[in-house]
Each structure stands twice: as structure tokens, then as C-alpha cells.
Design a protein around this motif. Structure first.
Motif, PDB file in Angstrom:
ATOM      1  N   ASP A 196      32.880 -11.284  48.958  1.00 56.52           N
ATOM      2  CA  ASP A 196      34.238 -10.833  49.263  1.00 56.52           C
ATOM      3  C   ASP A 196      34.814 -10.079  48.062  1.00 56.52           C
ATOM      4  OD1 ASP A 196      36.940 -10.534  49.846  1.00 56.52           O
ATOM      5  OD2 ASP A 196      37.109 -12.504  50.790  1.00 56.52           O
ATOM      6  N   MET A 197      34.705  -8.760  48.093  1.00 51.75           N
ATOM      7  CA  MET A 197      35.114  -7.973  46.940  1.00 51.75           C
ATOM      8  C   MET A 197      36.631  -7.923  46.775  1.00 51.75           C
ATOM      9  SD  MET A 197      32.212  -7.492  45.754  1.00 51.75           S
ATOM     10  CE  MET A 197      32.639  -6.487  44.344  1.00 51.75           C
ATOM     11  N   GLN A 198      37.382  -8.104  47.848  1.00 53.37           N
ATOM     12  CA  GLN A 198      38.833  -8.187  47.679  1.00 53.37           C
ATOM     13  C   GLN A 198      39.209  -9.474  46.955  1.00 53.37           C
ATOM     14  OE1 GLN A 198      41.007  -5.580  48.419  1.00 53.37           O
ATOM     15  NE2 GLN A 198      42.309  -6.835  47.100  1.00 53.37           N
ATOM     16  N   PHE A 199      38.492 -10.561  47.240  1.00 50.81           N
ATOM     17  CA  PHE A 199      38.699 -11.802  46.503  1.00 50.81           C
ATOM     18  C   PHE A 199      38.386 -11.600  45.022  1.00 50.81           C
ATOM     19  CE2 PHE A 199      36.614 -15.739  44.873  1.00 50.81           C
ATOM     20  CZ  PHE A 199      37.760 -16.501  44.737  1.00 50.81           C
ATOM     21  N   VAL A 200      37.324 -10.863  44.731  1.00 46.20           N
ATOM     22  CA  VAL A 200      36.993 -10.540  43.338  1.00 46.20           C
ATOM     23  C   VAL A 200      38.147  -9.804  42.678  1.00 46.20           C
ATOM     24  CG1 VAL A 200      35.467  -9.176  41.853  1.00 46.20           C
ATOM     25  CG2 VAL A 200      34.502 -10.497  43.734  1.00 46.20           C
ATOM     26  N   ALA A 201      38.704  -8.823  43.390  1.00 43.91           N
ATOM     27  CA  ALA A 201      39.827  -8.044  42.849  1.00 43.91           C
ATOM     28  C   ALA A 201      41.038  -8.924  42.577  1.00 43.91           C
ATOM     29  CB  ALA A 201      40.198  -6.924  43.817  1.00 43.91           C
ATOM     30  N   GLU A 202      41.310  -9.852  43.476  1.00 41.63           N
ATOM     31  CA  GLU A 202      42.503 -10.699  43.363  1.00 41.63           C
ATOM     32  C   GLU A 202      42.334 -11.780  42.300  1.00 41.63           C
ATOM     33  OE1 GLU A 202      45.262 -10.155  45.040  1.00 41.63           O
ATOM     34  OE2 GLU A 202      44.501  -8.668  46.465  1.00 41.63           O
ATOM     35  N   LEU A 238      33.464  -1.302  48.148  1.00 39.95           N
ATOM     36  CA  LEU A 238      34.768  -1.388  47.503  1.00 39.95           C
ATOM     37  C   LEU A 238      35.695  -2.295  48.311  1.00 39.95           C
ATOM     38  CD1 LEU A 238      35.458   2.337  46.521  1.00 39.95           C
ATOM     39  CD2 LEU A 238      34.981   0.455  44.961  1.00 39.95           C
ATOM     40  N   PRO A 239      36.586  -3.036  47.637  1.00 42.71           N
ATOM     41  CA  PRO A 239      37.589  -3.816  48.354  1.00 42.71           C
ATOM     42  C   PRO A 239      38.471  -2.877  49.178  1.00 42.71           C
ATOM     43  CG  PRO A 239      37.538  -4.419  46.029  1.00 42.71           C
ATOM     44  CD  PRO A 239      36.715  -3.182  46.176  1.00 42.71           C
ATOM     45  N   PRO A 240      39.010  -3.337  50.313  1.00 41.59           N
ATOM     46  CA  PRO A 240      39.847  -2.476  51.152  1.00 41.59           C
ATOM     47  C   PRO A 240      41.018  -1.841  50.404  1.00 41.59           C
ATOM     48  CG  PRO A 240      39.284  -4.479  52.337  1.00 41.59           C
ATOM     49  CD  PRO A 240      38.774  -4.659  50.938  1.00 41.59           C
ATOM     50  N   ILE A 241      41.676  -2.604  49.530  1.00 42.90           N
ATOM     51  CA  ILE A 241      42.828  -2.065  48.802  1.00 42.90           C
ATOM     52  C   ILE A 241      42.383  -0.959  47.842  1.00 42.90           C
ATOM     53  CG2 ILE A 241      44.626  -2.597  47.098  1.00 42.90           C
ATOM     54  CD1 ILE A 241      45.217  -3.569  49.940  1.00 42.90           C
ATOM     55  N   VAL A 242      41.251  -1.161  47.188  1.00 38.68           N
ATOM     56  CA  VAL A 242      40.741  -0.139  46.266  1.00 38.68           C
ATOM     57  C   VAL A 242      40.349   1.115  47.036  1.00 38.68           C
ATOM     58  CG1 VAL A 242      38.911   0.425  44.621  1.00 38.68           C
ATOM     59  CG2 VAL A 242      39.970  -1.851  44.588  1.00 38.68           C
TER      60      VAL A 242
END
Length: 271
Positions: A196-202, A238-242
Motif C-alpha cells: 500500500d504505497m499511499q500508506f507508505v506516503a502517510e 505511485l500512491p494515488p495522491i502522488v
């Protein structure tokens, strides 16, 4: 200060098929570290070396600058707790209460302290109403929280989770994220593997990228997401936000939002 250090570590189930190949990296004490990579990259194998389940076949691993030999690995469970991806691999008792108590009992904690920990950590993860239940009869998410409570009850310095968000519903993911944040605030070293790359970002402060049993580097999340070539090489998305912000961002890339709240704040300023 490094809490773990891998130096040219190799490991394989068979000699002709190595899973880890001459891998080197360090994990800093007290930080939130994500280990990322595609399926089969070797992430779980790395974790099993971190808690002493596996012994490297080549190279050296250090814990607090102490080389992991047979004697040190035998005592590592007192310092390093791990939550497996599949909770059924970890649940062994007939009641939730006994399962949470199992780790502390092995560590020679007094009976009164064991019961205090069972009550404390079952409440923390929201399963205090399940203490008399048989873990095998619970839902996947409930089983996951039982295993988390059991590792929390050991009160180790290092807390490791293999894919902690996998198959959890939104409420379960929110509770898990709050537990991870609490651990970090308590000064614990928290290590996760995740897709979960968005989790990584957060969440993550440091990110170790594993690809085909090799380490492609240690990054801060913001820097990693600017390395599109490396992300592609490691089969990461890439995470969705990125992905969204990359399409609209015109400013300094080092200041581009990568977290949901950052993006919401920036978008609100443009309305």
C-alpha cells in the motif's frame, strides 16, 4: 543509531535459487520503516531474519551492533515482536485471552502482570469483548487484531508487521494506523512490509526497496516517489495522491503534497 544492520546477507531455500542476494541496509532505532517490493521480492524473508526465525547463510546481521549468532538469535524474541501476514499462522490457543497471554508467559512475566497486559492491549485494539472466544472462529480482521494484541503484550522494543493493512476494512485500517502511531510515540522501532504505497506516503519515515532479493536503496518516501525509474524497476506504483499531484503540480517537487491532508489543504487554497 542503527538498530539493525545487514551486511552482504544472502539466503535461499535451495543453493541454486537464492531469495536474498548480497543484501545490505540499515534500520534506524525509533523510526517508522517500510519495506516495499513486489510479490516474491524477499520482503517477508527479510522480516524473518530480523526476528531470528531465519539465519543468514552468508554475510552478517547486527542488532544493536551485536552480531546475530545462534546465542543472540535465541534471545531475540525478548526484543523483537512480529505479526505475520496470515493470523492463522500465529494463533495457537483456545481462547483470545490465552493467545494474548502466550508471549508474556514465555517471557516469565508474573501472572498479575500478564492479566494486566491482556486487559490493556485487548482494549487498545478493540477486542476486549472477545477474550473468551475461540480465535479460530473469529473473522479475519478480528484474528489480525488478536495477533497484534499478543505481540503488543510482549512489550518489545521492536515491533514488526508483515502487510498489516491487508484485508482489513476501513475501520480496521484506521485502528491499525493509530496503533502504529502510538508505538512510534512510545519510542518503539516499527517496521512493516506493505504493498500500500499511499500508506507508505502517510506513515513511513524511511523506505527500503527490495527487488528480486536485492536492496535498491533506502529512501525517504518523498524522495522515492520522485524516482519513477526506480519505482518502475521495483514494480511499484505511485500512491494515488502522488499520481494526482504530479499531474497538476507546478512548484518545487520537494514541496509537492504526498499525503491526503497535505493535498486537501493545497487544493482548498486554490479554490
Amino acid at each position: 543509531m542503527d538498530i539493525f544492520r545487514f551486511q552482504h546477507v544472502s539466503y535461499g531455500y535451495t543453493k541454486d535459487k537464492p531469495i536474498l542476494r548480497d543484501i545490505s541496509f540499515s534500520i534506524c532505532e525509533g523510526r517508522k520503516t517500510a519495506i516495499v517490493g513486489a510479490n516474491g521480492a524477499g520482503k517477508s524473508t527479510v522480516l524473518f531474519h530480523l526476528n531470528g526465525l531465519y539465519a543468514q547463510q552468508q554475510g552478517d546481521i547486527f542488532f544493536h551492533e551485536q552480531k546475530l549468532d545462534k546465542r543472540v538469535r535465541k534471545e531475540l524474541y525478548k526484543h523483537v515482536g512480529i505479526v505475520f501476514q496470515d493470523p492463522d499462522d500465529q494463533l495457537i490457543s483456545l481462547t483470545v485471552s490465552d493467545d494474548i497471554a502466550f508471549g508474556p508467559v514465555q517471557m516469565d512475566v508474573t501472572d498479575d502482570e500478564v492479566q494486566e497486559r491482556v486487559a490493556k492491549y485487548s482494549k487498545l485494539v478493540g477486542i476486549e469483548h472477545l477474550l473468551a472466544e475461540n480465535p479460530s472462529e473469529l473473522s479475519y480482521g478480528q484474528k489480525k487484531h488478536v495477533t497484534v494484541a499478543g505481540v503488543l503484550a510482549m512489550e518489545t522494543d521492536v515491533f514488526i508487521l508483515d502487510e498489516p493493512m491487508a484485508f482489513l476494512d476501513p475501520l480496521g485500517k484506521e485502528r491499525m494506523a493509530s496503533i502504529l502511531q502510538l508505538l512510534q510515540e512510545q519510542g518503539k522501532t516499527v517496521i512493516v512490509t506493505t504493498h500500500d504505497m499511499q500508506f507508505v506516503a502517510e506513515w513511513a519515515e524511511d523506505v527500503i526497496v527490495i527487488h528480486q532479493g536485492q536492496c535498491l536503496g533506502l529512501f525517504q518516501a518523498r524522495d522515492l516517489f520522485q524516482r519513477h525509474d526506480l519505482m518502475k524497476q521495483a514494480n511499484l506504483t505511485l500512491p494515488p495522491i502522488v499520481e494526482l499531484m504530479t499531474a497538476v503540480w507546478k512548484g518545487n517537487k520537494d514541496e509537492m503534497p504526498i499525503r491526503v491532508e497535505e493535498a486537501k489543504k493545497w487544493l482548498a487554497s486554490k479554490i
